[in-house]
Structures are given as structure tokens and as C-alpha cells.
Design a protein around this motif. Structure first.
Motif, short mmCIF file in Angstrom:
data_model
loop_
_atom_site.label_atom_id
_atom_site.label_comp_id
_atom_site.label_asym_id
_atom_site.label_seq_id
_atom_site.Cartn_x
_atom_site.Cartn_y
_atom_site.Cartn_z
N UNK A 154 0.87 -1.18 0.00
CA UNK A 154 0.00 0.00 0.00
C UNK A 154 0.90 1.22 0.00
N UNK A 155 0.70 2.12 -0.94
CA UNK A 155 1.53 3.31 -0.99
C UNK A 155 1.19 4.20 -2.16
N UNK A 156 1.86 5.34 -2.22
CA UNK A 156 1.62 6.32 -3.28
C UNK A 156 2.67 6.26 -4.39
N UNK A 164 3.25 -3.08 -8.11
CA UNK A 164 1.82 -2.82 -8.05
C UNK A 164 1.47 -2.43 -6.62
N UNK A 165 0.85 -1.27 -6.47
CA UNK A 165 0.49 -0.75 -5.16
C UNK A 165 -1.00 -0.48 -5.07
N UNK A 166 -1.54 -0.61 -3.86
CA UNK A 166 -2.89 -0.14 -3.58
C UNK A 166 -2.76 1.27 -3.04
N UNK A 167 -3.59 2.17 -3.52
CA UNK A 167 -3.56 3.56 -3.08
C UNK A 167 -4.13 3.61 -1.66
N UNK A 168 -3.43 4.28 -0.71
CA UNK A 168 -3.85 4.27 0.70
C UNK A 168 -5.29 4.73 0.94
N UNK A 169 -5.70 5.83 0.32
CA UNK A 169 -7.05 6.34 0.57
C UNK A 169 -8.11 5.38 0.04
N UNK A 170 -7.84 4.77 -1.10
CA UNK A 170 -8.79 3.80 -1.66
C UNK A 170 -8.90 2.59 -0.74
#
Length: 177
Positions: A154-156, A164-170
Motif C-alpha cells: 500500500x503506498x503512493x 503494483x500498489x494499492x492507493x492508501x485512501x482507496x
């Protein structure tokens, strides 16, 4: 809900193989740092320790490393709740968890691997876990204080090309509980 302090650890990457440029006894240095962390947990009155995966650097870590950690963690007077990171399991597959070093620690009774069932830390405070590759568990009691221990990217900003990252706010919007 009563007041609670929880110690946090992540990505400890215990190993018997020192990085190329290290000239010290790397494993002794790792154990010293773990001792420093547990000294802080004790002085701060932490009632539990949450470890966010990658306890080990490799699923083939030596028996010496596992046994030293078991002996050390047996002296601790607080629960150690953990999850499996991708380095704890072979081929990044949770199917190999039963044959992993983190499972050896659990069998020895020095850690508890978190899953979808809530684990009570103190009254009104529960922890659940999502090891690497697992889905986020559903919250069964939204009135309680629910802690999620997860091992995900998870990161920006990617750390390397193609990461591949998951966006923190999402992520937070998707799992508000």
C-alpha cells in the motif's frame, strides 16, 4: 473501553545470512534490536505486540535462528500476534504456511498467527489479520475497537519499476471498519 498500549513491529526479516556489505554479526545485531524494541514495549507498558509479517527473511531460515527466537520470545510476558508476509512462506503461497518458520514459532507457543477470527487483546479491543495474499476479513462487531494487521503493498509511489500498489485512501475507503 480501557486504555491500552500496543507495541508494533514489522518486517523484522530475521535471517542467518548477512547482507553482503555487513561486517558485524548480523543475527546478533538483529537480536539486539529486538531486545531494544521489547525493552521499549516493557517500559511503555504495552499489553500486546503486533508484528505485521515478514518475521523471517526466508522460509528456509536456519534452525538456530528459529530456536534462538523461540527461547527469547518465551521470556516475554505479553501476547505476540503476527501474520505471514511473503518472505515467511515459500513461493509467496499461503499453502506453504504449515511448513513455514512462522508456523514453527506458533507451534512453540511464542506467537499467534492472526486470521479472520477476532482475537481479544483486552475487553472491547480485537485484532484480526490478513497474511500476504489473503482477503481482508469482515468485521463482526463494529462497536468494538477493531485492529487489522495486514501485509500488503500500500503506498503512493512504487519502490521499483512495475511494483503494483494499492492507493492508501482507496484502501481505507474500502475497509472503513
Amino acid at each position: 473501553m480501557e486504555s491500552i498500549k500496543i507495541g508494533l513491529l514489522g518486517d523484522t526479516h530475521f535471517t542467518n545470512v548477512a547482507p553482503k556489505r555487513r561486517r558485524d554479526n548480523y543475527f546478533a545485531t538483529q537480536m539486539n534490536k529486538l531486545g531494544q524494541a521489547f525493552g521499549i514495549f516493557k517500559s511503555e507498558g504495552c499489553q500486546a505486540v503486533l508484528q505485521a509479517g515478514d518475521f523471517f527473511d526466508s522460509p528456509t531460515v536456519s534452525n538456530r535462528v528459529k530456536s534462538t527466537l523461540i527461547e527469547y520470545l518465551r521470556t516475554k510476558k505479553r501476547p505476540i500476534l503476527t501474520i505471514a508476509g511473503q518472505h515467511d512462506i515459500t513461493g509467496h503461497s499461503l499453502k506453504t504456511l504449515p511448513n513455514s518458520p512462522i508456523r514453527v514459532l506458533e507451534s512453540a507457543g511464542v506467537v499467534q498467527i492472526l486470521g479472520s477470527s477476532p482475537v481479544k487483546i483486552v475487553p472491547g479491543v480485537y485484532a484480526r489479520g490478513a497474511s500476504f495474499g489473503e482477503e481482508v476479513p469482515k468485521v463482526e462487531n463494529p462497536e468494538a475497537f477493531n485492529i487489522l494487521v495486514i501485509h500488503r503493498m500500500i503506498g503512493n509511489r512504487p519502490l521499483f519499476p512495475g511494483q503494483v500498489l494499492e492507493e492508501p485512501r482507496a484502501f481505507l475507503r474500502a475497509y472503513q471498519d
